[in-house]
Scaffold this active site. Structure first.
Site, PDB file in Angstrom:
ATOM      1  N   GLU A 271     -36.100 -51.699  65.940  1.00  0.00           N
ATOM      2  CA  GLU A 271     -35.473 -50.684  66.788  1.00  0.00           C
ATOM      3  C   GLU A 271     -33.959 -50.639  66.574  1.00  0.00           C
ATOM      4  OE1 GLU A 271     -38.489 -50.440  70.598  1.00  0.00           O
ATOM      5  OE2 GLU A 271     -37.412 -52.316  70.263  1.00  0.00           O
TER       6      GLU A 271
ATOM      7  N   GLY B  15     -37.721 -55.410  68.457  1.00  0.00           N
ATOM      8  CA  GLY B  15     -36.362 -54.956  68.746  1.00  0.00           C
ATOM      9  C   GLY B  15     -35.484 -54.912  67.521  1.00  0.00           C
TER      10      GLY B  15
ATOM     11  N   ALA C 170     -37.360 -59.632  70.280  1.00  0.00           N
ATOM     12  CA  ALA C 170     -36.933 -60.314  71.494  1.00  0.00           C
ATOM     13  C   ALA C 170     -37.190 -61.813  71.414  1.00  0.00           C
ATOM     14  CB  ALA C 170     -37.665 -59.735  72.703  1.00  0.00           C
TER      15      ALA C 170
ATOM     16  N   GLU D  97     -45.418 -55.222  69.074  1.00  0.00           N
ATOM     17  CA  GLU D  97     -45.414 -55.528  70.506  1.00  0.00           C
ATOM     18  C   GLU D  97     -46.805 -55.540  71.130  1.00  0.00           C
ATOM     19  OE1 GLU D  97     -41.216 -53.947  69.776  1.00  0.00           O
ATOM     20  OE2 GLU D  97     -43.241 -53.556  69.030  1.00  0.00           O
TER      21      GLU D  97
END
Length: 259
Positions: free
Chosen positions: A113, A110, A67, A133
């Site tokens: 992911e 992310g 992010a 994270e």
């Protein structure tokens, strides 16, 4: 096709290529990245000219580094409930056509992911995977806690998720997180080569295989086998099955239509 300034859209033959194009910020998922990927996937969904999709990042430093931290700092609880990135990755995971991540450099948060939501992951030797994270006081919230555990097992997933440590391409391959490991700079070409191989398969069979795997993995064996049999029944009724078996018997290449 609408195009985000942060996502470069191109094709190579029947392969659609999406390149996250924010190298100055390690191709993080801020800006218009999510919108750009959504738009390309929507445009290619019913386009027979595109049979497979490859995702990568611009440059050789990062596939996607998660992010945008500035944007992340401004997020509130309702943003998590909306699940904008999580929704995109579910769309990517369930996409009707094969998807391949060409991972060059960092795939963090992310970005990791995104790679996990693809069907196949090709990693350059300089690739590094991680879900860091917890270092920011949050969790992997775009499917990271779920997909990672399903790919590598609960124990290894907890190690990565709780420590936030990064794993090398070779370690990721041992875990089952990376499908193939190739020389630095060769990930995109290998991903395209894998995609080209998939284009010769029955497109309906590929779609049904994905459906059976995703629907059957998290249920009991009997239910999973039922899903598989129903998917096979659909395949048996298809023109592709007739063409594929006929081509085999006639010792020629099949000409599939996806129907």
């Amino acid at each position: 096709m609408p195009e985000s300034k942060d996502v470069e859209v191109s094709t190579r033959g029947r392969i659609g290529i999406l390149t996250i194009n924010r190298p100055s910020v390690r191709n993080n998922l801020g800006g218009d990245v999510v919108r750009g990927i959504y738009e390309a996937l929507d445009a290619w969904r019913d386009d027979d000219a595109v049979g497979a999709v490859v995702l990568t990042g611009a440059g050789d430093k990062a596939f996607a580094a998660g992010a945008d931290i500035g944007e992340l700092q401004r997020r509130v609880p309702t943003d998590a409930l909306v699940g904008r990135i999580s929704g995109l990755l579910r769309t990517l995971e369930e996409y009707e056509k094969p998807t391949i991540a060409a991972v060059n450099g960092y795939a963090l948060g992310g970005g990791c992911e995104v790679a996990m939501a693809c069907d196949i992951r090709v990693a350059a030797r300089n690739a590094r995977f991680g879900q860091p994270e917890v270092n920011l006081g949050i969790i992997a919230g775009a499917g990271g806690t779920q997909r990672l555990a399903r790919l590598v097992g609960k124990g290894r997933a907890l190690d990565m998720l709780l420590t936030g440590r990064l794993v090398s391409a070779e370690e990721a391959e041992r875990y089952g997180l990376a499908t193939y490991v190739v020389d630095e700079g060769a990930a995109l070409e290998c991903a395209v080569e894998v995609a080209e191989g998939l284009l010769g398969k029955g497109p309906l069979a590929l779609r049904l295989t994905k459906l059976a795997v995703h629907a059957g993995t998290d249920v009991d064996m009997d239910t999973g086998l039922l899903v598989e049999r129903l998917a096979q029944a659909v395949a048996f009724a298809s023109a592709d099955k007739l063409e594929g078996t006929k081509a085999f018997l006639e010792k020629r290449e099949a000409s599939f239509t996806g129907r």
